[in-house]
Design an enzyme around this catalytic site. Structure first.
Site, PDB file in Angstrom:
ATOM      1  CG  ASP A  49      -3.105  -2.414   5.110  1.00 49.11           C
ATOM      2  OD1 ASP A  49      -3.724  -2.171   4.078  1.00 49.11           O
ATOM      3  OD2 ASP A  49      -3.571  -3.070   6.055  1.00 49.11           O
ATOM      4  CG  ASP A  56      -5.092  -3.201  10.307  1.00 48.81           C
ATOM      5  OD1 ASP A  56      -6.051  -2.876   9.584  1.00 48.81           O
ATOM      6  OD2 ASP A  56      -4.190  -2.409  10.642  1.00 48.81           O
ATOM      7  CG  ASP A 114      -8.782  -4.637   5.936  1.00 48.46           C
ATOM      8  OD1 ASP A 114      -9.252  -3.998   4.981  1.00 48.46           O
ATOM      9  OD2 ASP A 114      -7.985  -4.150   6.763  1.00 48.46           O
TER      10      ASP A 114
END
Length: 1086
Positions: free
Chosen positions: A447, A794, A798
């Site tokens: 990310d 997170d 996901d």
């Protein structure tokens, strides 16, 4: 539609409660269909103005089967529907068994189907709910509303612990030795009993360590169960009943009030105007979602007409139809996903299985040779040499010789120790097997926000009209620029961030802010221009539409005391809002028409800022005229009206550029990982230009903009443009240039397999504007091409990609579900991934070193005494019992100490191993362990034992091909036995002592041991080995039972000379490897 008529549509919840009350449980008849048609047409005209109805009655009155049908037909209908549902549940269970858990919502139509259709499907009624009989039958067929714990499979696991790997061989060996002791032993040999007992002990110990390695307690089911309420109110048999939350069933009509936690997934059938639900535990969205009867989104997770188990009702009340319970709810599916074991073997398990298979094959071949020599030769020519019990013990000795019994203990200890070291480096591995998998990771998808960047944002530039300025110069010109004042007003009012009251007296940069990073940056910028509190005091908020990842904007409807006309203030992504703008405010505060040239100018500034890594936010406003709905009593209609008005003719107030700088350590982290052969890809929801710029700052993209490819470069074969006479940069495997590409989520949906093949070969990739579904696709496509993938995440969405990845990586501040689904948690920052990769490789290196240490003495040198005994007629110079002592006691502590070895200097300068091709035990390691160290230790041990026997009068020539008990030179049988016992003990001592030096030799694979940091655990391990040897050799009680003997002191020191020779030879070998890396010796290095 006039306001009184609109309000007339909003029925109170009291009507439903009156219908549901005991007094209201009278017989009702279906209404006239013609009257129904008349009502329906009128209601449909009204509904055309609004997507949601607050009316208790639906748009179409349908005949209630529970009151209009005779009892026998109602029963038949219910039985048919129940049978269909039961069959669907059985199909779902079979599907769950046949493939890993996954979360799929594509086939669900609960949010798009008509409410009456759903009521009919579930054979329930909005006025009376299910009957008690229906509920009981459904509870029996569907099960209780609790997530089922994952199957323990304790029996299968126990069998695996006991008989997996070398366990079955040890078990069979122990049984055979017991049989050789009794009844075949005549007389029974106590040494065989001792050997059998030790084998059983080793078998149980190995199983115990295997159990410990696999042991991990999952908190998923407990955490999910804790999200569900104990009691709930439902409508059954026409009355409201409070029941246990576990007993709710699909088809129940659930009453939801303020503060309630939903026990199951429901479709709202009636809602109050102000009902809102907190979904943050599932979606991460902070603002509560307004409930709706009608569907507001095609995405099942985002539509407002669905309430999901575990979410809260924060205002208002509603009635809902229970759709799914237990494992079939969203939370239930996530629980099964995160608790289900990953399919297939980990790289470590694969390697251990390969090693076990190799050892077992060699062992079986040697056992067949022993049995063949005995059956075809010894039994006929030397019948007294080896009896059946001795043959059994010889075969067991071969098994014992080849099996490194200390390996399972060493592996578990190594993984546990490495996991502990990683935890001290703020890396938490939830499974021991994950530790080693990290060593094979060659792609990490990360990310951006909060992982690669600091998530501490600051405004750097702004644009008012068509002129830009820096944030630092803004305060100096604020009083003179009306346009900047308008920008500050919208930035202050359309903002959810707040200064902490306790820090309001501090400098703006030092104040604590409550809110997300983007709003916080805008708040600090606005406060630097003027007092935010003064601007906010001018306006009163009427209605807010929270930002979400789909719309990518937030709205605040405000009104001032001086103006009766409310203002729509909006902020969000420029690519979404700029096309909706029809005019703009210039720097003097006047509104001008937004022409096409102006759009290009503003769009160019937006792209320029984005290319510099800025996050660009557009601010706009619009006066609202002729509002027909009330924001309090008609929030859904009001919101739909506002959303419609926000779709065009907005007045552009300005742009704000925000920087979220990369963490200071990230460029170095990416450089180290790239040097280690690990590609780092960025996966973000940001705009492509912004993502590419941040990636460049992080070092993920190293090419200039003109050399960065896009999706068009994947459209042709590599030689297509060249054949067409067009010179174009293409991705060539032979090219040394680093290749970079930036892809959007929309681009990914258009790729075929050949294009994915080309994409996965790129050195540097940025995936922008991606969704959780895209992340899952990226992981699967990379794995399909034999890459070992690490994925960070997170959020709850996901979880599928984290579970799918070879190593799912969650940040310490992630959601509970993401933490549960991940294999590894970075407790501090992404920089810890370097240590994770380092020690993932170290554990693999140390396992190779452990095996390389165990095989020479614990396998090769133990095997030859058995072969020389069977084939050459020599006495077995090393007893089977002492073989076990070497494997499980003297070598085991040292093998465990190897796990504490520090990383070698080159551990992060060599490419990751290929999990598909590179073997833990390959021909190079076998050649080193058997053909080099093993041969030296075997020959020196035979020499030492034979030299002692020679000095005692028992010459080697008298034993060679003797195949019988001999008493040369007048020695008695007892004297020969004593000499042979001492010779066996000397052989044992020689192996133990030489292994101390081998331990130092295997500490490094290429570097000199003198250049490697000292491992202080080695000395205790050596001392323990010495004490164990003394225990079994110098305690008289063991002599007669185990056939051991006291070893003369000189036979302790001579092996030290041999061991030093081994160490020096190995140092020479490593020197040649470093000096001549392309030589034969270097190519054969393990």
């Amino acid at each position: 539609m006039e306001k009184p008529k609109a309000e007339a549509l909003v029925s109170t919840m009291n009507e439903l409660e009156r219908q549901a009350s005991p007094q209201g449980g009278r017989i009702r008849y279906a209404v006239d269909p013609r009257e129904d048609d008349r009502r329906g047409s009128r209601m449909n005209r009204i509904r055309s103005r609004s997507r949601d109805s607050m009316s208790i009655h639906s748009t179409r009155r349908s005949i209630d089967p529970s009151v209009a049908l005779p009892l026998q037909f109602r029963t038949l209908s219910f039985s048919i529907e129940e049978g269909k549902r039961k069959q669907a549940i059985e199909d779902e269970k079979r599907k769950a068994k046949s493939k890993p858990a996954d979360i799929e919502f594509g086939s669900m139509d609960y949010h798009t189907a008509n409410v009456d259709e759903l009521l009919s499907r579930y054979q329930t009624s909005r006025g009376s709910g299910l009957t008690g009989t229906q509920a009981a039958q459904l509870l029996k067929s569907v099960g209780q509303n609790v997530p089922s714990p994952p199957p323990s499979q304790w029996f299968r696991k126990t069998i695996g612990y006991l008989f997996g790997g070398f366990g079955s061989i040890l078990f069979v060996a122990a049984i055979l030795v017991f049989v050789a002791w009794k009844p075949l032993g005549q007389p029974p040999a106590v040494a065989n009993l001792a050997l059998a007992i030790v084998l059983v002990f080793v078998w149980v110990a190995q199983a115990a360590f295997s159990f410990w390695q696999d042991f991990s307690s999952s908190r998923v089911m407990a955490s999910i169960s804790g999200m569900l309420p104990d009691k709930c109110m439902v409508l059954r048999d026409g009355t409201q009943q409070q029941i246990d939350g576990r007993d709710i069933v699909p088809g129940d009509v659930l009453k939801i009030t303020l503060g309630n936690k939903l026990p199951a997934d429901v479709r709202f059938i009636e809602v109050s105007p102000d009902v809102r639900f907190d979904r943050s535990i599932l979606t991460g969205e902070a603002m509560p979602l307004l409930g709706s009867v009608e569907s507001t989104d095609s995405n099942y997770l985002e539509t407002a007409c669905i309430g999901m188990a575990g979410t809260h009702c924060v205002t208002g009340n509603a009635w809902g139809l229970v759709l799914e319970t237990g494992d079939r709810t969203i939370f239930g599916r996530i629980a099964k996903l995160t608790s289900a074991p990953k399919g297939g073997l980990t790289p470590l398990q694969t390697e251990i299985l390969y090693f076990v298979g190799l050892i077992v094959c060699i062992m079986l071949v040697m056992i067949i040779v022993v049995i063949g020599v005995w059956a075809g030769w010894l039994r006929k020519m030397h019948p007294d040499w080896i009896s059946v019990p001795i043959l059994i013990v010889d075969c067991v000795s071969v098994a014992v010789a080849f099996i490194p019994e200390g390996l399972p203990i060493a592996i578990t200890a190594s993984l546990t120790i490495t996991a502990s070291i990683m935890k001290r480096n703020n890396v938490l591995c939830k499974s021991l097997k994950t530790v080693e998998t990290l060593g094979a990771v060659d792609v990490i998808c990360s990310d951006k926000t909060g992982t690669l960047t600091r998530n501490i944002m600051a405004v750097t530039e702004y644009l008012v009209g068509k002129e830009s300025g820096t944030a630092l110069k803004g305060p100096g010109i604020y009083e003179d620029q009306k346009g900047l004042q308008k920008l500050a007003a919208v930035a202050a009012v359309c903002n959810e961030a707040e200064f902490d009251a306790s820090t309001i007296h501090m400098q703006i940069s030092d104040r604590k802010v409550h809110g997300d990073a983007t709003d916080s940056a805008i708040l600090r910028f606005t406060e630097s221009l003027t007092k935010v509190s003064v601007l906010r005091a001018t306006w009163r908020s009427v209605y807010k539409v929270a930002f979400n990842s789909k719309n990518k904007f937030a709205i605040n409807i405000v009104q001032s005391d001086e103006e009766r006309q409310p203002q729509l203030m909006i902020k969000g992504a420029p690519d979404i809002l700029l096309p909706r703008c029809g005019s703009y405010i210039n720097k003097n505060g006047f509104v001008e028409r937004l022409e096409e040239q102006d759009r290009r100018t503003i769009d160019g500034m937006k792209d320029y800022w984005s290319s510099q890594g800025r996050r660009v936010i557009l601010l706009a406003q619009k006066p609202l005229e002729s509002i027909q709905f009330n924001s309090v009593s008609q929030p859904r209609e009001y919101e739909l009206d506002v959303m419609g008005r926000a779709s065009s003719e907005l007045i552009l107030v300005g742009l704000i550029a925000i920087v979220d700088p990369p963490r200071a350590e990230i460029p170095e982290v990416v450089r180290i990982l790239r040097g280690a052969g690990v590609r780092v890809f960025m996966v973000t929801g940001d705009f492509k230009l912004t993502a590419a710029a941040i990636a460049a700052e992080c070092g993920i993209i190293t090419q200039s903009q003109k050399f960065i490819d896009d999706v068009t470069n994947l459209a042709f074969d590599e030689d297509y443009l060249e054949r067409a006479g067009i010179k174009e940069k293409t991705l060539s495997a032979e090219s040394d240039r680093i290749h970079s590409i930036v892809m959007s989520g929309a681009d990914l949906e258009t790729l075929d397999d050949s294009q994915w093949d080309k994409l996965c070969r790129y050195d540097e990739i940025v995936f922008a504007r991606t969704t959780p579904e895209h992340k899952l696709r990226i992981v699967k496509e990379l794995q399909k091409r034999d890459h070992t993938v690490g994925m960070t995440g997170d959020g709850v969405n996901d979880a599928p990609s984290l579970k799918q990845a070879d190593v799912g990586i969650a940040m310490g501040g992630g959601s509970d579900v993401a933490l549960e689904a991940a294999d590894m948690v970075l407790l501090d920052s992404f920089a810890a991934i370097v240590e994770a990769v380092r020690y993932g490789r170290v554990v693999y290196d140390n396992l190779k070193k452990t095996i390389c240490y165990l095989l020479p003495a614990g396998s090769f040198s133990e095997f030859w005494p058995v072969i020389t005994n069977v084939v050459f007629g020599l006495p077995q110079i090393l007893s089977s019992f002492l073989m076990i002592i070497i494997c499980c006691f003297t070598d085991c502590a040292a093998a465990t100490a190897i796990a504490y070895e520090k990383p070698e200097a080159d551990v992060l300068t060599r490419p990751p191993r290929n999990a598909k091709k590179d073997r833990l035990v390959d021909w190079k390691l076998v050649l080193y362990a058997y053909g080099y160290i093993g041969v030296i230790e075997t020959l020196t041990s035979f020499a030492m034992a034979s030299w002692y026997a020679q000095r005692q009068g028992l010459t080697f020539s008298s034993l060679w091909f003797a195949f019988s008990s001999v008493t040369p030179n007048g020695l008695t049988t007892d004297e020969v036995t004593s000499i042979l016992n001492t010779a066996s003990s000397i052989y044992f001592v020689n192996l133990v002592v030489m292994q101390w030096f081998n331990l130092f030799a295997v500490r490094t694979r290429r570097l000199s041991v003198l250049n490697h940091s000292f491992n202080y655990y080695l000395l205790p391990a050596i001392i323990l080995a010495l004490l164990i040897a003394i225990l079994f050799l110098y305690v008289p009680k063991f002599h007669s039972v185990l056939g051991t003997s006291i070893v003369p002191v000189e036979y302790w020191f001579l092996p030290m000379g041999f061991g030093m020779g081994v160490l020096l030879l190995d140092e020479g070998r490593k020197y040649l490897i470093r000096t001549y890396p392309k030589s034969i010796i270097a190519k054969a290095a393990w």
